[in-house]
Design a protein around this motif. Structure first.
Motif: not given
Length: 231
Positions: A65-70, A113-123
């Motif tokens: 879980v990261c605080n990053k943009k997709p 993922v971010n804190k909304k459980n959205e995937s941040l990378t395709d890797k």
């Protein structure tokens, strides 16, 4: 006879390039529950050991879980030494396995993922929980010990080994993990795979002899410093 150089891939604490994760900017969790106020949690005891070994099996899926943009994250290696995990990309995992780093770990799929459980990378990423360390594979040589005033009062010290060498140069294994504060948050490897490691995403690599000069800074040296090996 020429002695093969050894290197270490180990990131500093901060000021890392885009696409990498800085120290302390991510959490590893085993559970996502949409209905909870704290949606990401750790329910298991998989990260702790007792005298008989790991308390629980490694879950098949973990969340980073990261605080990053997709789309930003592209890293190939992230260390979580405090819970004996090394998070690696699919590409780096393949390189490790091709070079004899097998039967040393439990493995889990990692969702970044971010804190909304959205995937941040395709890797694709995997977590390796290390079961067998390679300390016994090395001659340490003469050490350099660091101890500040506070550490001296506490009776603790730290030692690095600029002349560390493999005991057996004929082994097929080319990547190594040590169980120590000084080296545990990195991966040591042999010169024969240096070019392949440099082809991964923005590795921070040092000769072991140079790493010994840097370690006294406890990781607070900038990415791209004069000792870092670049392609």
């Amino acid at each position: 006879m020429n002695i093969e150089e050894l290197y270490i891939w180990r990131y500093g604490k901060d000021k890392l390039p885009k696409g990498l994760l800085e120290y302390g900017k991510s959490d590893v969790c085993d559970t996502y529950d949409e209905g909870k106020r704290q949606k990401f949690q750790d329910h298991g005891q998989w990260m702790w050991k007792n005298k008989d070994g790991w308390r629980e099996n490694l879950p098949p899926v973990l969340y980073l879980v990261c605080n990053k943009k997709p789309g930003i994250l592209q890293f190939d290696f992230l260390d979580k030494y405090s819970i004996k995990l090394k998070i690696v990309s699919e590409e780096f995992l393949s390189l490790l396995q091709e070079n004899g780093f097998v039967d040393k770990y439990d493995i889990a799929t990692v969702k970044v993922v971010n804190k909304k459980n959205e995937s941040l990378t395709d890797k694709k990423y995997y977590a390796l929980r290390i079961n067998h360390f390679d300390n016994d594979s090395f001659h340490l040589g003469k050490g350099i010990t660091f101890q500040n005033d506070v550490e001296k009062k506490l009776g603790i010290s730290f030692t690095v080994y600029p002349d560390m060498k493999l005991k057996d140069n004929s082994i097929k294994q080319n990547f190594f993990v040590l169980n120590s504060i000084e080296y545990g948050d990195g991966i040591i490897f042999r010169e024969r795979v240096l070019d392949k490691v440099l082809n991964l995403y923005k590795p921070e690599i040092y000769k072991l002899s140079d790493y010994s000069k840097l370690w006294i800074n406890k990781g607070f040296y900038p990415y791209g410093n004069e000792f870092m090996i670049v392609k």
